[in-house]
Design an enzyme around this catalytic site. Structure first.
Site, PDB file in Angstrom:
ATOM      1  N   HIS A  13       0.837  -1.207   0.000  1.00 42.06           N
ATOM      2  CA  HIS A  13       0.000   0.000   0.000  1.00 42.06           C
ATOM      3  C   HIS A  13       0.875   1.261   0.000  1.00 42.06           C
ATOM      4  CE1 HIS A  13      -2.942   2.847   2.141  1.00 42.06           C
ATOM      5  NE2 HIS A  13      -3.422   2.640   0.928  1.00 42.06           N
TER       6      HIS A  13
ATOM      7  N   GLU B  79       0.524  -0.625  -4.773  1.00 43.72           N
ATOM      8  CA  GLU B  79      -0.469   0.408  -5.075  1.00 43.72           C
ATOM      9  C   GLU B  79       0.173   1.747  -4.775  1.00 43.72           C
ATOM     10  OE1 GLU B  79      -3.774   3.170  -3.461  1.00 43.72           O
ATOM     11  OE2 GLU B  79      -1.850   2.555  -2.639  1.00 43.72           O
TER      12      GLU B  79
ATOM     13  N   HIS C  14      -0.878  11.633  -2.234  1.00 47.34           N
ATOM     14  CA  HIS C  14      -2.179  11.178  -1.724  1.00 47.34           C
ATOM     15  C   HIS C  14      -3.125  12.310  -1.334  1.00 47.34           C
ATOM     16  CE1 HIS C  14      -5.040   9.757   1.356  1.00 47.34           C
ATOM     17  NE2 HIS C  14      -5.019   8.598   0.706  1.00 47.34           N
TER      18      HIS C  14
HETATM   19  O1  G3P Z   1      -6.370   1.891  -3.314  1.00 48.48           O
HETATM   20  C1  G3P Z   1      -6.641   1.396  -2.048  1.00 48.48           C
HETATM   21  C2  G3P Z   1      -6.434   2.445  -0.995  1.00 48.48           C
HETATM   22  O2  G3P Z   1      -5.191   3.053  -1.221  1.00 48.48           O
HETATM   23  C3  G3P Z   1      -7.503   3.494  -0.988  1.00 48.48           C
HETATM   24  O3  G3P Z   1      -7.413   4.392   0.065  1.00 48.48           O
HETATM   25  O4  G3P Z   1      -6.850   6.610   0.958  1.00 48.48           O
HETATM   26  O5  G3P Z   1      -5.207   4.774   1.107  1.00 48.48           O
HETATM   27  O6  G3P Z   1      -5.696   5.842  -1.059  1.00 48.48           O
HETATM   28  P1  G3P Z   1      -6.244   5.455   0.271  1.00 48.48           P
HETATM   29 MG    MG Z   2      -4.493   4.701  -2.420  1.00 45.51          MG
END
Ligand code: G3P
Ligand code: MG
Length: 250
Positions: free
Chosen positions: A15, A42, A57
């Site tokens: 992540h 990701e 982000h």
């Molecule tokens: O893509 C999955 C996750 O990353 C979505 O939430 O806020 O961490 O980008 P966030």
């Molecule tokens: Mg994300």
């Protein structure tokens, strides 16, 4: 040591790279994910004031760069003067906000697949989706598995679909909306990405029975990952992929 019988490795996506170990959405975070042994990461992408696609982000710069202002109003040249690593740990001081192009070069070097999450600044959903779809088409190296594009924003996904129809898409949701199937159909998505706490065995079954792939974010607990995999979740996004991939130290 990876235990091949017990490893959850195949279903673990790093992540924001490996955000528990390195500053999120930086090249160092991608490298850390590869070092931990994940095969997919990701990361989030946004547009700068001058339309560069970068890994970031938040709408605001302060959490990551300790600087006031928004990503949306900042040109790339200014963004590149900011430090995106020191906030996490002094050991990462000097990390920059990477461009998508730099990230893709790093993925190719590390042999990492990627889920590219479009995180548009308010009002720039279509513009960002189009830019990301076009950039992935032109930058993506043939040796890597095709990327998955995702977003919480339907307009961004629709624009990415129009720009790059052949790339896989997934709709991100915190809560599964009543019309989820219709949305997935309209956006021609292959998968639903759902907040892990929202899922139950029955909800997972409904998504799978409709023919969609299901992935869950953000899962840092091994027992929870096992439960989700038991419900048919294909992969989980984790800040600490190593916790899910390796047997706990006795
Ligand atoms: O893509 C999955 C996750 O990353 C979505 O939430 O806020 O961490 O980008 P966030
Ligand atoms: Mg994300």
């Amino acid at each position: 040591m990876i235990n091949p019988n017990k490893s959850l490795m195949l279903g673990v996506i790093g992540h924001r790279g490996a955000a528990g170990h390195a500053p999120e959405n930086t090249l160092a975070s991608l490298a850390k994910a590869a070092e931990l042994g994940v095969r997919w990461v990701e990361f989030d992408v946004m547009l700068t004031a001058d339309k560069a696609v970068v890994l970031f982000h938040d709408d605001k710069l302060d959490r990551i760069t300790l600087t006031p202002g928004t990503l949306d109003e900042t040109p790339l040249a200014v963004l590149r003067t900011l430090d995106a690593g020191a906030w996490f740990d002094a050991a990462f001081a000097g990390e920059k906000v990477p461009t998508l192009e730099e990230a893709v070069e790093t993925l190719a070097r590390l042999d990492l697949g990627a889920n590219v999450e479009i995180k548009p600044s308010p009002g720039r959903e279509t513009e960002t989706g189009k830019a990301v779809g076009e950039a992935l088409l032109s930058l993506w190296p043939g040796k890597l598995p095709s990327p998955v594009i995702s977003s919480f924003e339907a307009a961004a996904l629709a624009a990415a679909r129009d720009a790059a129809p052949a790339l896989d898409r997934a709709l991100n949701v915190f809560k599964i909306p009543r019309n989820w199937k219709k949305q997935l159909q309209q956006l021609d998505c292959s998968a639903l990405h759902c907040r892990e706490g929202e899922l139950t065995a029955a909800k997972a079954r409904a998504v799978l029975d409709a023919g969609y792939c299901l992935r869950a974010f953000t899962v840092n607990d091994r027992a929870r990952a096992k439960t989700l995999f038991g419900w048919g979740v294909e992969a989980v996004f984790s800040d600490f992929p190593d916790r899910l991939m390796y047997d706990p130290v006795p």
